[in-house]
Motif scaffolding. Structure first.
Motif, PDB file in Angstrom:
ATOM      1  N   LYS A  47      29.807  64.179  78.675  1.00 19.78           N
ATOM      2  CA  LYS A  47      30.542  63.532  77.784  1.00 19.78           C
ATOM      3  C   LYS A  47      30.804  62.045  77.697  1.00 19.78           C
ATOM      4  CE  LYS A  47      33.793  67.366  77.660  1.00 19.78           C
ATOM      5  NZ  LYS A  47      35.361  67.901  77.969  1.00 19.78           N
ATOM      6  N   ILE A  48      30.649  61.531  78.809  1.00 24.39           N
ATOM      7  CA  ILE A  48      31.002  60.120  78.922  1.00 24.39           C
ATOM      8  C   ILE A  48      29.665  59.315  78.540  1.00 24.39           C
ATOM      9  CG2 ILE A  48      30.835  58.143  80.695  1.00 24.39           C
ATOM     10  CD1 ILE A  48      33.005  59.443  82.117  1.00 24.39           C
ATOM     11  N   VAL A  49      28.295  59.806  78.925  1.00 25.46           N
ATOM     12  CA  VAL A  49      27.025  59.206  78.237  1.00 25.46           C
ATOM     13  C   VAL A  49      27.098  59.393  76.909  1.00 25.46           C
ATOM     14  CG1 VAL A  49      24.752  59.178  78.529  1.00 25.46           C
ATOM     15  CG2 VAL A  49      25.868  59.151  80.504  1.00 25.46           C
ATOM     16  N   GLU A  50      27.444  60.245  76.315  1.00 25.03           N
ATOM     17  CA  GLU A  50      27.164  60.611  74.795  1.00 25.03           C
ATOM     18  C   GLU A  50      28.320  59.827  74.148  1.00 25.03           C
ATOM     19  OE1 GLU A  50      27.708  64.841  74.035  1.00 25.03           O
ATOM     20  OE2 GLU A  50      25.285  65.278  74.372  1.00 25.03           O
ATOM     21  N   LEU A  51      29.680  59.449  74.706  1.00 24.32           N
ATOM     22  CA  LEU A  51      30.447  58.594  73.999  1.00 24.32           C
ATOM     23  C   LEU A  51      29.866  57.359  74.220  1.00 24.32           C
ATOM     24  CD1 LEU A  51      33.186  58.048  72.371  1.00 24.32           C
ATOM     25  CD2 LEU A  51      34.241  58.244  74.944  1.00 24.32           C
ATOM     26  N   LEU A  52      29.305  56.699  75.213  1.00 21.62           N
ATOM     27  CA  LEU A  52      28.758  55.687  75.362  1.00 21.62           C
ATOM     28  C   LEU A  52      27.945  55.093  74.426  1.00 21.62           C
ATOM     29  CD1 LEU A  52      29.189  55.039  79.332  1.00 21.62           C
ATOM     30  CD2 LEU A  52      30.515  53.708  77.467  1.00 21.62           C
ATOM     31  N   ALA A  53      26.785  56.161  74.288  1.00 21.03           N
ATOM     32  CA  ALA A  53      25.938  56.005  73.267  1.00 21.03           C
ATOM     33  C   ALA A  53      26.134  55.754  72.078  1.00 21.03           C
ATOM     34  CB  ALA A  53      24.692  57.129  73.565  1.00 21.03           C
ATOM     35  N   ASP A 279      40.733  49.557  86.687  1.00 19.44           N
ATOM     36  CA  ASP A 279      41.720  48.566  86.000  1.00 19.44           C
ATOM     37  C   ASP A 279      40.915  47.197  85.269  1.00 19.44           C
ATOM     38  OD1 ASP A 279      40.445  47.028  88.066  1.00 19.44           O
ATOM     39  OD2 ASP A 279      42.279  46.458  89.316  1.00 19.44           O
ATOM     40  N   THR A 280      39.629  47.566  85.014  1.00 17.24           N
ATOM     41  CA  THR A 280      38.894  46.315  84.248  1.00 17.24           C
ATOM     42  C   THR A 280      39.419  46.775  82.905  1.00 17.24           C
ATOM     43  OG1 THR A 280      37.015  47.658  83.768  1.00 17.24           O
ATOM     44  CG2 THR A 280      36.997  46.448  85.885  1.00 17.24           C
ATOM     45  N   PRO A 281      39.293  45.446  81.967  1.00 13.61           N
ATOM     46  CA  PRO A 281      39.414  45.840  80.693  1.00 13.61           C
ATOM     47  C   PRO A 281      38.634  46.969  79.915  1.00 13.61           C
ATOM     48  CG  PRO A 281      39.574  43.432  81.107  1.00 13.61           C
ATOM     49  CD  PRO A 281      38.984  44.218  82.369  1.00 13.61           C
ATOM     50  N   GLU A 282      37.232  46.593  80.661  1.00 12.80           N
ATOM     51  CA  GLU A 282      36.362  47.615  79.629  1.00 12.80           C
ATOM     52  C   GLU A 282      36.707  49.187  80.068  1.00 12.80           C
ATOM     53  OE1 GLU A 282      34.464  43.692  80.245  1.00 12.80           O
ATOM     54  OE2 GLU A 282      35.699  45.195  81.582  1.00 12.80           O
ATOM     55  N   ALA A 283      37.150  49.189  81.260  1.00 14.62           N
ATOM     56  CA  ALA A 283      37.559  50.640  81.783  1.00 14.62           C
ATOM     57  C   ALA A 283      38.730  51.345  80.961  1.00 14.62           C
ATOM     58  CB  ALA A 283      37.687  50.717  83.271  1.00 14.62           C
ATOM     59  N   LYS A 284      39.687  50.399  80.992  1.00 13.71           N
ATOM     60  CA  LYS A 284      40.819  50.852  80.030  1.00 13.71           C
ATOM     61  C   LYS A 284      40.634  51.163  78.768  1.00 13.71           C
ATOM     62  CE  LYS A 284      44.257  48.443  83.242  1.00 13.71           C
ATOM     63  NZ  LYS A 284      45.288  47.340  83.291  1.00 13.71           N
ATOM     64  N   ALA A 285      39.904  50.287  77.927  1.00 15.31           N
ATOM     65  CA  ALA A 285      39.416  50.650  76.571  1.00 15.31           C
ATOM     66  C   ALA A 285      38.914  51.769  76.566  1.00 15.31           C
ATOM     67  CB  ALA A 285      38.900  49.539  76.311  1.00 15.31           C
ATOM     68  N   PHE A 286      37.865  52.034  77.458  1.00 15.18           N
ATOM     69  CA  PHE A 286      36.921  53.246  77.278  1.00 15.18           C
ATOM     70  C   PHE A 286      37.576  54.553  77.597  1.00 15.18           C
ATOM     71  CE2 PHE A 286      34.373  56.570  79.037  1.00 15.18           C
ATOM     72  CZ  PHE A 286      33.306  56.800  78.081  1.00 15.18           C
ATOM     73  N   LEU A 287      38.638  54.394  78.564  1.00 13.42           N
ATOM     74  CA  LEU A 287      39.349  55.705  79.096  1.00 13.42           C
ATOM     75  C   LEU A 287      40.350  55.844  77.749  1.00 13.42           C
ATOM     76  CD1 LEU A 287      40.414  54.821  82.517  1.00 13.42           C
ATOM     77  CD2 LEU A 287      38.830  56.482  81.837  1.00 13.42           C
ATOM     78  N   ALA A 288      40.915  54.999  77.152  1.00 15.52           N
ATOM     79  CA  ALA A 288      41.618  55.324  75.766  1.00 15.52           C
ATOM     80  C   ALA A 288      40.819  55.854  74.656  1.00 15.52           C
ATOM     81  CB  ALA A 288      42.206  54.124  75.409  1.00 15.52           C
ATOM     82  N   ASP A 289      39.302  55.628  74.535  1.00 16.87           N
ATOM     83  CA  ASP A 289      38.446  56.271  73.701  1.00 16.87           C
ATOM     84  C   ASP A 289      38.142  57.494  74.110  1.00 16.87           C
ATOM     85  OD1 ASP A 289      38.673  53.531  72.143  1.00 16.87           O
ATOM     86  OD2 ASP A 289      36.900  52.970  72.927  1.00 16.87           O
ATOM     87  N   LYS A 292      41.127  59.838  73.475  1.00 16.79           N
ATOM     88  CA  LYS A 292      41.059  60.131  71.919  1.00 16.79           C
ATOM     89  C   LYS A 292      39.989  61.083  71.419  1.00 16.79           C
ATOM     90  CE  LYS A 292      41.081  57.547  67.446  1.00 16.79           C
ATOM     91  NZ  LYS A 292      40.783  56.213  66.759  1.00 16.79           N
ATOM     92  N   LYS A 293      38.848  60.935  72.023  1.00 19.41           N
ATOM     93  CA  LYS A 293      37.705  61.815  71.352  1.00 19.41           C
ATOM     94  C   LYS A 293      37.901  63.071  71.950  1.00 19.41           C
ATOM     95  CE  LYS A 293      32.721  62.150  71.053  1.00 19.41           C
ATOM     96  NZ  LYS A 293      32.623  62.336  69.937  1.00 19.41           N
ATOM     97  N   TYR A 294      38.053  63.211  73.420  1.00 23.36           N
ATOM     98  CA  TYR A 294      38.075  64.550  74.095  1.00 23.36           C
ATOM     99  C   TYR A 294      39.298  65.105  74.256  1.00 23.36           C
ATOM    100  CZ  TYR A 294      33.199  63.365  74.764  1.00 23.36           C
ATOM    101  OH  TYR A 294      31.887  62.826  74.640  1.00 23.36           O
ATOM    102  N   GLY A 295      40.388  64.393  74.213  1.00 27.15           N
ATOM    103  CA  GLY A 295      42.087  64.920  74.218  1.00 27.15           C
ATOM    104  C   GLY A 295      42.282  65.045  75.886  1.00 27.15           C
ATOM    105  N   GLU A 296      41.700  64.485  76.735  1.00 31.59           N
ATOM    106  CA  GLU A 296      41.871  64.411  78.148  1.00 31.59           C
ATOM    107  C   GLU A 296      41.344  63.403  78.616  1.00 31.59           C
ATOM    108  OE1 GLU A 296      39.946  68.150  79.609  1.00 31.59           O
ATOM    109  OE2 GLU A 296      37.894  67.241  79.040  1.00 31.59           O
ATOM    110  N   ALA A 297      41.922  62.994  79.935  1.00 34.58           N
ATOM    111  CA  ALA A 297      41.240  61.873  80.765  1.00 34.58           C
ATOM    112  C   ALA A 297      39.892  62.452  81.438  1.00 34.58           C
ATOM    113  CB  ALA A 297      42.420  61.189  81.757  1.00 34.58           C
ATOM    114  N   PRO A 298      38.857  61.279  81.905  1.00 35.68           N
ATOM    115  CA  PRO A 298      37.872  61.873  82.515  1.00 35.68           C
ATOM    116  C   PRO A 298      38.244  62.291  83.760  1.00 35.68           C
ATOM    117  CG  PRO A 298      37.527  59.555  81.834  1.00 35.68           C
ATOM    118  CD  PRO A 298      38.664  60.049  81.364  1.00 35.68           C
ATOM    119  N   ALA A 299      37.737  63.628  84.401  1.00 35.86           N
ATOM    120  CA  ALA A 299      38.202  64.181  85.389  1.00 35.86           C
ATOM    121  C   ALA A 299      37.643  63.724  86.769  1.00 35.86           C
ATOM    122  CB  ALA A 299      37.693  65.602  85.401  1.00 35.86           C
ATOM    123  N   SER A 300      36.429  62.877  86.773  1.00 34.01           N
ATOM    124  CA  SER A 300      35.910  62.473  87.804  1.00 34.01           C
ATOM    125  C   SER A 300      35.205  61.050  87.866  1.00 34.01           C
ATOM    126  CB  SER A 300      34.576  63.505  88.146  1.00 34.01           C
ATOM    127  OG  SER A 300      33.654  62.991  89.271  1.00 34.01           O
TER     128      SER A 300
END
Length: 374
Positions: A47-53, A279-289, A292-300
């Motif tokens: 999920k994470i790699v596909e979203l980043l791509a 707590d990096t800006p990149e992490a916070k922005a990505f976690l929000a994205d 939004k896409k998957y309806g949950e936070a990353p589990a791991s």
């Protein structure tokens, strides 16, 4: 007249070939346990790699081309992993992200090295993986010698003197257990038990009875979360209240599902920061994205570290201005410094290990949440 026709056809083929070439993608492989006992980790990685791509392609991809993620399931098994790695080497990937388990990664290392394809592991912390001299191997996860030091410090800080150490004979778990054993003895602790269980079993009452008979003040378990959850549940069922500390492979929400909240409460584990503590800006922005896409936070966190592996691979391709493995690896070794990863700054040493201090101590609370210990 025929010559002219042939020339038109030739030009058309050349132009057609040019169009096809321009439409080519830059392929990045993902090797992950999509099935098996670690499937939740592998699905999170995907999920994470596909979203980043998707996000990178929205910015133009890399080298002016779209990125295509080519995924293979390693099943969390070394034998399956070697087949998955062989398949990826035939699909034109510039680099490979993954995988999660150290013994599974170990089964694929030589295959990628021989194919001259950089591999960036995300959850494989065993020390020996970067002691073999593979110049195209990297990892966004830290090493177990760092984790071993943190385990010994934590046990000392909690004032435990009699320690039992339990592993599962995998590359990761046995290596971490031995590292912690040596450091604890140097610190004056008494290791009253050192043995292994068999992963994948459903009943650990026999090994728990042996552990209890050794009368430890704390048990350090260096295996993975499925077994840790069962140990905690069955320990509670036998009314044995000794505290357990886990290594970083116990950091997965499924631990609490398997153990139950009551049995998991109080369990300590070592890990890089869990996703909600990034707590990096990149992490916070990505976690929000991601939310939004998957309806949950990353589990791991290990899935997040796979995301960092993808970002590093893309940065290596862009920085080297090439999809040639040797050039990508050379860029990652020499030129990638303090890269802004989701999990913090990323640089690699000469062995391909991530530099810097990454580990934290967590404890499971009554609600089953992972709470960072200060």
């Amino acid at each position: 007249m025929n010559k002219k026709l042939l020339m038109v056809i030739a030009v058309g083929l050349a132009l057609g070939g040019g169009v096809a070439q321009a439409a080519d993608t830059v392929k990045i492989g993902l090797m992950a346990p999509l099935t098996g006992s670690w499937a939740s980790e592998g699905q999170g990685m995907k999920k994470i790699v596909e979203l980043l791509a998707e996000q990178q392609n929205a910015k133009g991809g890399v080298l002016g081309q779209k990125i295509e993620v080519v995924t293979e399931d390693d099943g969390g098994d070394p034998r399956t992993a070697s087949l998955a790695a062989q398949r990826l080497t035939t699909q034109g990937v510039a680099a490979v992200v993954g995988t999660y388990g150290s013994s599974v990664t170990e089964a694929s290392q030589a295959i990628y090295d021989e194919a001259r394809i950089p591999q960036i592991a995300n959850g494989s912390t065993a020390i020996r993986l970067t002691e073999k001299g593979f110049k195209l191997f990297f990892r966004t996860a830290p090493r177990d010698d760092e984790q071993g030091r943190m385990a010994a410090q934590t046990i000392e800080k909690l004032s435990f003197k009699k320690v039992a150490i339990l592993h599962d004979s995998t590359s990761y778990a046995k290596g971490l257990a031995q590292e912690a054993n040596d450091l604890l003895k140097k610190k004056g602790a008494e290791v009253v038990f050192f043995d292994a269980l068999t992963p994948g079993e459903r009943d650990y009452n026999a090994i728990l009875t042996k552990l209890k008979g050794a009368k430890p003040e704390v048990v350090l378990f260096t295996g993975y979360y499925p077994e840790a959850g069962l140990l905690l549940r069955q320990k509670k069922e036998m009314n044995w209240k000794v505290p357990f500390i886990g290594g970083d492979a116990t950091n997965n929400p499924d631990l609490v599902k398997i153990a139950g909240k009551e049995a998991a409460e109080g369990f300590y584990f070592l890990s890089p920061p869990v996703p909600q503590d990034l707590d990096t800006p990149e992490a916070k922005a990505f976690l929000a994205d991601y939310q939004k896409k998957y309806g949950e936070a990353p589990a791991s966190i290990w899935a997040v570290l796979a995301g960092d592996g993808f970002r590093v691979a893309a940065a290596g391709i862009a920085g080297a201005k090439s999809t040639e493995g040797g050039k990508i690896a050379a860029y990652l070794h020499k030129d990638l410094k303090n890269f802004s990863g989701l999990s913090g700054p990323i640089s690699f040493d000469a062995k391909g290990d991530r530099e810097g201090d990454v580990y934290r101590v967590y404890q499971v609370d009554a609600e089953g949440k992972f709470v960072l210990q200060k």
